[in-house]
Design a protein around this motif. Structure first.
Motif, PDB file in Angstrom:
ATOM      1  N   THR A 133      -3.429  -2.193  10.249  1.00  0.00           N
ATOM      2  CA  THR A 133      -4.438  -1.142  10.447  1.00  0.00           C
ATOM      3  C   THR A 133      -5.201  -0.888   9.154  1.00  0.00           C
ATOM      4  O   THR A 133      -4.701  -1.163   8.061  1.00  0.00           O
ATOM      5  N   GLY A 134      -6.408  -0.342   9.296  1.00  0.00           N
ATOM      6  CA  GLY A 134      -7.201   0.127   8.156  1.00  0.00           C
ATOM      7  C   GLY A 134      -7.733  -0.989   7.283  1.00  0.00           C
ATOM      8  O   GLY A 134      -7.449  -2.166   7.493  1.00  0.00           O
ATOM      9  N   ALA A 135      -8.529  -0.583   6.274  1.00  0.00           N
ATOM     10  CA  ALA A 135      -9.183  -1.557   5.392  1.00  0.00           C
ATOM     11  C   ALA A 135      -8.161  -2.341   4.572  1.00  0.00           C
ATOM     12  O   ALA A 135      -8.402  -3.488   4.205  1.00  0.00           O
ATOM     13  N   PHE A 136      -7.015  -1.720   4.285  1.00  0.00           N
ATOM     14  CA  PHE A 136      -6.025  -2.407   3.445  1.00  0.00           C
ATOM     15  C   PHE A 136      -5.125  -3.337   4.264  1.00  0.00           C
ATOM     16  O   PHE A 136      -4.246  -3.993   3.729  1.00  0.00           O
ATOM     17  N   ARG A 137      -5.336  -3.369   5.574  1.00  0.00           N
ATOM     18  CA  ARG A 137      -4.603  -4.263   6.486  1.00  0.00           C
ATOM     19  C   ARG A 137      -3.085  -4.096   6.365  1.00  0.00           C
ATOM     20  O   ARG A 137      -2.329  -5.082   6.329  1.00  0.00           O
ATOM     21  N   ILE A 138      -2.635  -2.851   6.302  1.00  0.00           N
ATOM     22  CA  ILE A 138      -1.195  -2.591   6.196  1.00  0.00           C
ATOM     23  C   ILE A 138      -0.614  -2.508   7.608  1.00  0.00           C
ATOM     24  O   ILE A 138      -1.215  -1.908   8.496  1.00  0.00           O
ATOM     25  N   ARG A 139       0.548  -3.122   7.785  1.00  0.00           N
ATOM     26  CA  ARG A 139       1.195  -3.058   9.098  1.00  0.00           C
ATOM     27  C   ARG A 139       2.032  -1.801   9.215  1.00  0.00           C
ATOM     28  O   ARG A 139       2.535  -1.293   8.213  1.00  0.00           O
ATOM     29  N   ARG A 140       2.229  -1.368  10.459  1.00  0.00           N
ATOM     30  CA  ARG A 140       3.185  -0.280  10.686  1.00  0.00           C
ATOM     31  C   ARG A 140       4.532  -0.920  11.014  1.00  0.00           C
ATOM     32  O   ARG A 140       4.588  -1.888  11.763  1.00  0.00           O
ATOM     33  N   TYR A 141       5.592  -0.378  10.436  1.00  0.00           N
ATOM     34  CA  TYR A 141       6.940  -0.907  10.700  1.00  0.00           C
ATOM     35  C   TYR A 141       7.871   0.233  11.054  1.00  0.00           C
ATOM     36  O   TYR A 141       7.691   1.355  10.571  1.00  0.00           O
ATOM     37  N   SER A 142       8.907  -0.053  11.869  1.00  0.00           N
ATOM     38  CA  SER A 142       9.997   0.919  11.971  1.00  0.00           C
ATOM     39  C   SER A 142      11.299   0.163  11.720  1.00  0.00           C
ATOM     40  O   SER A 142      11.536  -0.908  12.302  1.00  0.00           O
ATOM     41  N   THR A 151      10.602  -2.515   0.584  1.00  0.00           N
ATOM     42  CA  THR A 151      10.272  -3.278  -0.628  1.00  0.00           C
ATOM     43  C   THR A 151      11.264  -4.425  -0.745  1.00  0.00           C
ATOM     44  O   THR A 151      12.450  -4.267  -0.441  1.00  0.00           O
ATOM     45  N   THR A 152      10.779  -5.539  -1.207  1.00  0.00           N
ATOM     46  CA  THR A 152      11.663  -6.685  -1.395  1.00  0.00           C
ATOM     47  C   THR A 152      10.968  -7.700  -2.290  1.00  0.00           C
ATOM     48  O   THR A 152       9.774  -7.573  -2.569  1.00  0.00           O
ATOM     49  N   LYS A 162       6.802  -9.652  -5.272  1.00  0.00           N
ATOM     50  CA  LYS A 162       7.337  -8.343  -4.887  1.00  0.00           C
ATOM     51  C   LYS A 162       6.349  -7.689  -3.926  1.00  0.00           C
ATOM     52  O   LYS A 162       5.142  -7.676  -4.186  1.00  0.00           O
ATOM     53  N   VAL A 163       6.868  -7.180  -2.825  1.00  0.00           N
ATOM     54  CA  VAL A 163       5.996  -6.525  -1.844  1.00  0.00           C
ATOM     55  C   VAL A 163       6.602  -5.194  -1.421  1.00  0.00           C
ATOM     56  O   VAL A 163       7.811  -4.991  -1.533  1.00  0.00           O
ATOM     57  N   ASP A 164       5.753  -4.306  -0.976  1.00  0.00           N
ATOM     58  CA  ASP A 164       6.208  -3.098  -0.298  1.00  0.00           C
ATOM     59  C   ASP A 164       5.435  -3.085   1.014  1.00  0.00           C
ATOM     60  O   ASP A 164       4.242  -2.751   1.038  1.00  0.00           O
ATOM     61  N   LEU A 165       6.115  -3.496   2.069  1.00  0.00           N
ATOM     62  CA  LEU A 165       5.406  -3.714   3.337  1.00  0.00           C
ATOM     63  C   LEU A 165       4.802  -2.432   3.898  1.00  0.00           C
ATOM     64  O   LEU A 165       3.915  -2.491   4.747  1.00  0.00           O
ATOM     65  N   SER A 166       5.270  -1.270   3.405  1.00  0.00           N
ATOM     66  CA  SER A 166       4.698  -0.019   3.916  1.00  0.00           C
ATOM     67  C   SER A 166       3.396   0.321   3.199  1.00  0.00           C
ATOM     68  O   SER A 166       2.699   1.248   3.581  1.00  0.00           O
ATOM     69  N   ARG A 167       3.071  -0.423   2.126  1.00  0.00           N
ATOM     70  CA  ARG A 167       1.884  -0.066   1.343  1.00  0.00           C
ATOM     71  C   ARG A 167       0.877  -1.184   1.146  1.00  0.00           C
ATOM     72  O   ARG A 167      -0.247  -0.949   0.716  1.00  0.00           O
ATOM     73  N   VAL A 168       1.308  -2.429   1.390  1.00  0.00           N
ATOM     74  CA  VAL A 168       0.396  -3.550   1.109  1.00  0.00           C
ATOM     75  C   VAL A 168       0.458  -4.589   2.219  1.00  0.00           C
ATOM     76  O   VAL A 168       1.424  -4.647   2.983  1.00  0.00           O
ATOM     77  N   PHE A 169      -0.567  -5.427   2.234  1.00  0.00           N
ATOM     78  CA  PHE A 169      -0.600  -6.554   3.161  1.00  0.00           C
ATOM     79  C   PHE A 169       0.181  -7.711   2.543  1.00  0.00           C
ATOM     80  O   PHE A 169       0.059  -7.988   1.360  1.00  0.00           O
ATOM     81  N   PHE A 170       0.973  -8.405   3.373  1.00  0.00           N
ATOM     82  CA  PHE A 170       1.555  -9.674   2.925  1.00  0.00           C
ATOM     83  C   PHE A 170       1.879 -10.526   4.144  1.00  0.00           C
ATOM     84  O   PHE A 170       2.460 -10.037   5.111  1.00  0.00           O
ATOM     85  N   ASN A 171       1.496 -11.797   4.100  1.00  0.00           N
ATOM     86  CA  ASN A 171       1.757 -12.694   5.225  1.00  0.00           C
ATOM     87  C   ASN A 171       2.465 -13.963   4.738  1.00  0.00           C
ATOM     88  O   ASN A 171       1.839 -14.848   4.164  1.00  0.00           O
ATOM     89  N   GLU A 221      -2.054   0.258  -4.729  1.00  0.00           N
ATOM     90  CA  GLU A 221      -0.636  -0.131  -4.643  1.00  0.00           C
ATOM     91  C   GLU A 221      -0.494  -1.648  -4.768  1.00  0.00           C
ATOM     92  O   GLU A 221       0.441  -2.151  -5.392  1.00  0.00           O
ATOM     93  N   ALA A 222      -1.430  -2.366  -4.174  1.00  0.00           N
ATOM     94  CA  ALA A 222      -1.383  -3.835  -4.255  1.00  0.00           C
ATOM     95  C   ALA A 222      -1.655  -4.283  -5.692  1.00  0.00           C
ATOM     96  O   ALA A 222      -1.017  -5.219  -6.192  1.00  0.00           O
ATOM     97  N   VAL A 223      -2.582  -3.594  -6.361  1.00  0.00           N
ATOM     98  CA  VAL A 223      -2.888  -3.961  -7.754  1.00  0.00           C
ATOM     99  C   VAL A 223      -1.650  -3.733  -8.629  1.00  0.00           C
ATOM    100  O   VAL A 223      -1.289  -4.578  -9.454  1.00  0.00           O
TER     101      VAL A 223
END
Ligand SMILES: C[S@@+](CC[C@H](N)C(=O)[O-])C[C@H]1O[C@@H](n2cnc3c(N)ncnc32)[C@H](O)[C@@H]1O
Length: 336
Positions: A133-142, A151-152, A162-171, A221-223
């Motif tokens: 969703t949104g311009a930052f293309r962040i997914r919603r997770y539960s 984060t992982t 390093k990613v935080d899936l609640s704050r950044v896009f990563f594929n 957050e991605a930066v």
């Protein structure tokens, strides 16, 4: 339990043959006896017909986690075929599994989690994924199992991300694309990477090639994570990466031109003109295109090139499925 007795120096070849003939018993371990290997099999008659010496021997069972190659093979014994047909592709990002669970098999969530943990014993989190969703293309997770974090550190192409899936896009599925680009790039190039995210493309390219990469990303957050990722990988990089936090449509026009521009374009954004303007030789432009509209997509690129007074050759490659008949594609554009 039946097994075939084969000479050690022929073992690899014969193991392949037994697998091809579908009589290799992967649930038990082979055993070495002096210069012979005993391979567990499921069909002694067929093995005899193939000319093998069949013996009766107790071979130990493999630990269960080695039996299941993937979630589907674990669930096959528990789910009906219809339930299996609802199973979606999942991703393993570091020690987090992310999976979409359609309503038809929501009542089977517990078994799905159990299966993921059996197949990937290192998992610490299992999360259900929603849409970008949104311009930052962040997914919603539960989170449906494990530690309460998204984060992982994911490992890919010899680098740590390093990613935080609640704050950044990563594929993670773009791993092959990143490797392909890294192999295409030549030492010494100046590269502009738009929509850089936590820097997966930049890091993989800089790992393999001695290049200068300028990256632009709007999500703070991605930066921040991008900067951490630079530190995490600093000993592995041949190239240099420069980060700019900002809107690519504001920052980009003020930058010089580059040998190559890469645009992992967010869905619904049109950055084609900017990418073509900033490139001297190559553009790799990602977009989402219906399979019937690939020609139209190419024509649009030719038109934009003409308007900029540039000539080009274009190859459009399907990179991944997006939804039925719609693909994520990459246009590799060579400029003259
Ligand atoms: C599809 S993601 C790609 C991210 C990264 N390249 C990757 O593959 O992991 C698009 C990225 O562009 C960023 N973004 C969206 N609009 C932007 C803009 N106007 N300027 C710069 N970055 C932007 C988002 O925050 C997101 O990180």
């Amino acid at each position: 339990m039946p097994a075939v007795k084969v000479k050690k120096n022929e073992a690899e070849k014969i193991k392949k043959l037994l697998k091809k003939e579908e009589i290799y018993d992967g649930k038990r371990r082979p055993q070495r006896v002096k210069n012979y290997i005993l391979f567990p099999i499921t069909d002694p008659k067929k093995a005899q017909n193939l000319g093998f010496e069949v013996v009766d021997v107790e071979l130990p069972m493999r630990p269960e986690r080695q039996i299941y190659k993937n979630l589907e093979s674990f669930l096959k014994e528990k789910f009906t075929n219809e339930e299996l047909s609802y199973l979606r592709r999942y991703d393993i990002i570091g020690d987090i599994a992310v999976i979409q669970i359609p309503p038809e098999i929501e009542h089977r969530e517990k078994e799905i989690v159990e299966g993921l943990r059996r197949v990937y014993p290192f998992l610490k989190v299992v999360a259900k994924k929603g849409f970008h969703t949104g311009a930052f293309r962040i997914r919603r997770y539960s989170i449906i199992w494990g530690e309460k974090r998204l984060t992982t550190i994911h490992k890919e192409n010899g680098i740590k991300i390093k990613v935080d899936l609640s704050r950044v896009f990563f594929n993670p599925r773009m791993k092959g694309e990143r490797y392909r680009l890294a192999q295409t790039v030549k030492d010494g190039e100046k590269i502009f990477l738009m929509f850089a995210g936590v820097l997966p493309y930049a890091l993989v390219i800089a790992r393999y090639k001695n290049v200068d990469i300028t990256t632009v990303e709007l999500n703070e957050e991605a930066v921040k994570l991008g900067l951490e990722n630079l530190k995490l990988n600093k000993d592995k990089l041949k190239g240099r990466i420069h980060l700019i936090k900002g809107d690519v449509f504001e920052v980009g026009p003020k930058l010089e031109t580059f040998d190559r521009v890469i645009s992992p374009t967010p869905k619904g954004v049109n950055a084609l003109r900017l990418a073509l303007e900033k490139a001297e030789e190559w553009v790799h432009y990602y977009d989402f295109v219906h399979e019937n509209e690939i020609r139209k997509f190419k024509e649009k690129i030719y038109r934009e090139c003409r308007e900029l007074g540039k000539k080009c050759e274009i190859k459009v490659r399907k990179v991944s499925d997006y939804k039925p008949h719609v693909f994520k594609v990459c246009a590799d554009i060579k400029l003259y």
